[in-house]
Design a protein around this motif. Structure first.
Motif, PDB file in Angstrom:
ATOM      1  N   ASP A   1      -5.818  -3.642  -3.363  1.00  0.00           N
ATOM      2  CA  ASP A   1      -5.779  -2.999  -4.672  1.00  0.00           C
ATOM      3  C   ASP A   1      -4.854  -3.770  -5.607  1.00  0.00           C
ATOM      4  O   ASP A   1      -3.979  -4.529  -5.166  1.00  0.00           O
ATOM      5  CB  ASP A   1      -5.281  -1.560  -4.532  1.00  0.00           C
ATOM      6  CG  ASP A   1      -6.184  -0.708  -3.646  1.00  0.00           C
ATOM      7  OD1 ASP A   1      -7.368  -1.077  -3.476  1.00  0.00           O
ATOM      8  OD2 ASP A   1      -5.695   0.310  -3.124  1.00  0.00           O
ATOM      9  N   TYR A   2      -5.050  -3.557  -6.897  1.00  0.00           N
ATOM     10  CA  TYR A   2      -4.230  -4.256  -7.891  1.00  0.00           C
ATOM     11  C   TYR A   2      -4.030  -3.332  -9.081  1.00  0.00           C
ATOM     12  O   TYR A   2      -4.982  -2.689  -9.540  1.00  0.00           O
ATOM     13  CB  TYR A   2      -4.918  -5.549  -8.339  1.00  0.00           C
ATOM     14  CG  TYR A   2      -4.082  -6.406  -9.253  1.00  0.00           C
ATOM     15  CD1 TYR A   2      -3.023  -7.160  -8.759  1.00  0.00           C
ATOM     16  CD2 TYR A   2      -4.350  -6.462 -10.623  1.00  0.00           C
ATOM     17  CE1 TYR A   2      -2.256  -7.946  -9.599  1.00  0.00           C
ATOM     18  CE2 TYR A   2      -3.582  -7.251 -11.463  1.00  0.00           C
ATOM     19  CZ  TYR A   2      -2.536  -7.997 -10.945  1.00  0.00           C
ATOM     20  OH  TYR A   2      -1.779  -8.776 -11.777  1.00  0.00           O
ATOM     21  N   THR A   3      -2.780  -3.258  -9.574  1.00  0.00           N
ATOM     22  CA  THR A   3      -2.428  -2.382 -10.690  1.00  0.00           C
ATOM     23  C   THR A   3      -1.914  -3.201 -11.858  1.00  0.00           C
ATOM     24  O   THR A   3      -1.157  -4.166 -11.664  1.00  0.00           O
ATOM     25  CB  THR A   3      -1.350  -1.365 -10.265  1.00  0.00           C
ATOM     26  OG1 THR A   3      -1.870  -0.536  -9.229  1.00  0.00           O
ATOM     27  CG2 THR A   3      -0.921  -0.490 -11.436  1.00  0.00           C
TER      28      THR A   3
ATOM     29  N   ARG B   1      -6.301  -0.437 -10.905  1.00  0.00           N
ATOM     30  CA  ARG B   1      -5.635   0.723 -11.484  1.00  0.00           C
ATOM     31  C   ARG B   1      -4.907   0.282 -12.749  1.00  0.00           C
ATOM     32  O   ARG B   1      -4.201  -0.731 -12.748  1.00  0.00           O
ATOM     33  CB  ARG B   1      -4.638   1.283 -10.477  1.00  0.00           C
ATOM     34  CG  ARG B   1      -3.924   2.566 -10.886  1.00  0.00           C
ATOM     35  CD  ARG B   1      -2.825   2.880  -9.874  1.00  0.00           C
ATOM     36  NE  ARG B   1      -2.206   4.166 -10.088  1.00  0.00           N
ATOM     37  CZ  ARG B   1      -0.983   4.468  -9.659  1.00  0.00           C
ATOM     38  NH1 ARG B   1      -0.265   3.569  -9.004  1.00  0.00           N
ATOM     39  NH2 ARG B   1      -0.477   5.662  -9.900  1.00  0.00           N
TER      40      ARG B   1
ATOM     41  N   GLY C   1     -11.194  -4.425  -3.706  1.00  0.00           N
ATOM     42  CA  GLY C   1     -10.237  -3.331  -3.764  1.00  0.00           C
ATOM     43  C   GLY C   1     -10.318  -2.620  -5.101  1.00  0.00           C
ATOM     44  O   GLY C   1     -11.078  -3.009  -5.992  1.00  0.00           O
ATOM     45  N   ALA C   2      -9.514  -1.584  -5.232  1.00  0.00           N
ATOM     46  CA  ALA C   2      -9.517  -0.792  -6.465  1.00  0.00           C
ATOM     47  C   ALA C   2      -8.581  -1.408  -7.503  1.00  0.00           C
ATOM     48  O   ALA C   2      -7.533  -1.963  -7.168  1.00  0.00           O
ATOM     49  CB  ALA C   2      -9.088   0.634  -6.157  1.00  0.00           C
TER      50      ALA C   2
ATOM     51  N   THR D   1     -13.341  -1.020 -10.267  1.00  0.00           N
ATOM     52  CA  THR D   1     -13.541  -1.613  -8.952  1.00  0.00           C
ATOM     53  C   THR D   1     -13.358  -3.116  -9.037  1.00  0.00           C
ATOM     54  O   THR D   1     -13.993  -3.781  -9.851  1.00  0.00           O
ATOM     55  CB  THR D   1     -14.950  -1.297  -8.429  1.00  0.00           C
ATOM     56  OG1 THR D   1     -15.106   0.127  -8.364  1.00  0.00           O
ATOM     57  CG2 THR D   1     -15.152  -1.890  -7.032  1.00  0.00           C
TER      58      THR D   1
ATOM     59  N   ARG E   1       0.839  -1.194   0.000  1.00  0.00           N
ATOM     60  CA  ARG E   1       0.000   0.000   0.000  1.00  0.00           C
ATOM     61  C   ARG E   1       0.874   1.243   0.000  1.00  0.00           C
ATOM     62  O   ARG E   1       1.932   1.289   0.646  1.00  0.00           O
ATOM     63  CB  ARG E   1      -0.937   0.000   1.200  1.00  0.00           C
ATOM     64  CG  ARG E   1      -0.261   0.187   2.529  1.00  0.00           C
ATOM     65  CD  ARG E   1      -1.237   0.052   3.697  1.00  0.00           C
ATOM     66  NE  ARG E   1      -0.643   0.462   4.950  1.00  0.00           N
ATOM     67  CZ  ARG E   1       0.152  -0.282   5.685  1.00  0.00           C
ATOM     68  NH1 ARG E   1       0.462  -1.509   5.265  1.00  0.00           N
ATOM     69  NH2 ARG E   1       0.656   0.161   6.824  1.00  0.00           N
TER      70      ARG E   1
ATOM     71  N   GLY F   1      -9.193   3.605 -13.869  1.00  0.00           N
ATOM     72  CA  GLY F   1      -9.481   2.771 -12.710  1.00  0.00           C
ATOM     73  C   GLY F   1     -10.784   2.015 -12.860  1.00  0.00           C
ATOM     74  O   GLY F   1     -11.593   2.288 -13.751  1.00  0.00           O
TER      75      GLY F   1
END
Length: 473
Positions: free
Chosen positions: A268-270, A232, A229-230, A225, A185, A223
């Motif tokens: 979250d994951y990018t 990106r 988590g979000a 959902t 994070r 972005g």
């Protein structure tokens, strides 16, 4: 309704995965040749946490770094500590302000403690270094971009062994105006003097160092959902609307793999498109090439590599092969799971195309006498055929086991295996035991033929995929 993946898309993906296997295997071989030919670096210590500060110079293609390595000794009498340090130049080593003696031998850093230690004794070793990496980091000054690729010890002094897990606090300093992604994070972003920005991430869960990394560049961003988590999406070439199209199925992939694993992805994951790469999954994000993103933009059915890299978040990152000899538990799994997702998304024909391609490659291995057991005693300078064993044969064996056990028993076993070893390192015997417990069957004969040997025996004439089934609750 989408049509099944066409042959050109399959061929393109096959070339990309093969190239990824080559690049990753070479880097793994570099880090594991010593580890498997002699005692690996760090065998007498347990790394608990890395606190790292990295500042790359994109124009000069160089970096400066500092890392504090918190560790516990594994045995009484330990006095010399070894770390993997790639081609980095070590400037100084110390502990609590006191300089320590050290030497760099090939790609290892040897540090000598003032006196022998006791098992369980804790130390925090501070290391300053610099380097001009030939691999491990990619610099693209025309794009203002830098990102990691495969070999962590080329930019961070660490322990490369996949069985060595630790938490990470990573601070990256880059020119102002760049967007960045790293493990864990984001806990702080601040403007520094000299038109520089500092990003700091904290990864609390212990992870193997080969999934540490970062990327920074002049990215457009979009972005969405995810399940928990979000999501990106980053790219220097594509705009936000295009990025959403490229990664339109990412949330669905997360749900699918989470159900198959029996553990949902949380956080979250990018997903970032970078100048060039064969594709890499890191902890909490993945990197793929801009060219590949354009392929998916043109044909969404080409998204199997996205699924392959995302599948590693479970099989590879969280359930990790204990050493590179059991590498098929990472890459064979990711290949198979990506195909299972394509079956879910585009139908049985998309899965069948992949199974048929795996079978042809295994047939070729056997016909040429190049087949090998899935477990390697030494993953040192692997050939293209060795990589085919790990990636293609590994996936094909999972398909054959799926046929052998049937849908419900097979996926029940996959869930039991993933849950049991989530956050741990495994060997092939662990996988077999989990599948036997879940199915209530002795799989000794199957594993003897498909996993533990390289018999030159005819394969089934037809590899007919099973129908996809909704996993049992």
């Amino acid at each position: 309704m989408h049509q099944p993946l066409n042959q050109s898309g399959v061929s393109s993906l096959r070339r990309r995965i093969a190239t990824a296997a080559l690049a990753l295997a070479c880097c793994c071989a570099a880090g594991s040749a010593l580890a498997q030919g002699a005692a690996r670096a760090g065998a007498n210590l347990d790394v608990l946490h890395y606190t790292a500060r990295i500042e790359p110079d994109i124009g000069a293609k160089s970096l400066r770094g500092q890392v504090s390595i918190r560790l516990a000794l594994r045995s009484d009498g330990a006095q010399q500590l070894e770390f993997d340090a790639g081609d980095l130049d070590i400037e100084r080593v110390g502990e609590r302000g006191q300089a320590l003696n050290f030497e760099k031998v090939e790609q290892r850093l040897r540090v000598r403690l003032p006196k022998p230690g006791a098992a369980g004794e804790r130390h925090e070793i501070d290391i300053a270094y610099r380097g001009t990496p030939r691999h491990g980091l990619e610099f693209h000054s025309e794009r203002g971009e830098v990102y990691t690729i495969f070999s962590t010890s080329q930019w961070l002094v660490c322990i490369d062994a996949p069985s060595e897990r630790a938490s990470l606090d990573l601070t990256l300093t880059v020119p102002s105006g760049l967007k960045a992604v790293g493990n864990g994070r984001l806990v702080a972003k601040s403007a520094l003097g000299g038109r520089r920005d500092s990003y700091r991430w904290r990864q609390d869960m212990a992870m193997p160092s080969y999934v540490y990394g970062f990327a920074a560049g002049r990215y457009a961003e979009a972005g969405a959902t995810g399940e928990n988590g979000a999501l990106r999406f980053l790219s220097a070439d594509l705009q936000a609307a295009q990025l959403r199209r490229v990664f339109a199925d990412s949330a669905d992939m997360m749900r699918f793999f989470g159900r198959r694993a029996g553990i949902r992805y949380r956080g979250d994951y990018t997903q970032a498109l970078v100048a060039k790469t064969v594709g890499q999954e890191l902890d909490g994000f993945s990197l793929m090439s801009e060219a590949y993103g354009r392929e998916v933009l043109e044909k969404p059915e080409n998204e199997s590599l996205i699924a392959h890299e995302l599948a590693h978040q479970w099989w590879g990152n969280m359930v990790t092969s204990r050493d590179w000899g059991h590498f098929w538990l990472n890459e064979g799994f990711a290949n198979f799971m990506a195909a299972a997702y394509m079956q879910h998304r585009f139908g049985d024909a998309a899965y069948r195309e992949r199974v048929d391609a795996w079978k042809r490659r295994v047939d070729k291995l056997r016909e040429s006498g190049k087949d090998h057991a899935l477990v390697y005693a030494s993953w040192n300078k692997p050939s293209a055929d060795d990589r085919a064993v790990v990636y293609q044969k590994g996936a094909y064996v999972l398909h054959m086991l799926r046929e052998e056990l049937g849908e419900r028993a097979f996926w029940r076993g996959i869930r039991a295996y993933t849950r049991a070893y989530y956050g741990h390192s495994v060997v092939t015997a662990d996988f077999r035991a989990a599948m036997e417990r879940a199915s209530g069957r002795d799989l000794g004969g199957f594993f003897a033929r498909w996993v533990e040997s390289a018999e030159n025996v005819p394969l089934k004439a037809e590899a007919t995929p099973v129908k996809a089934d909704v996993p049992a609750k």
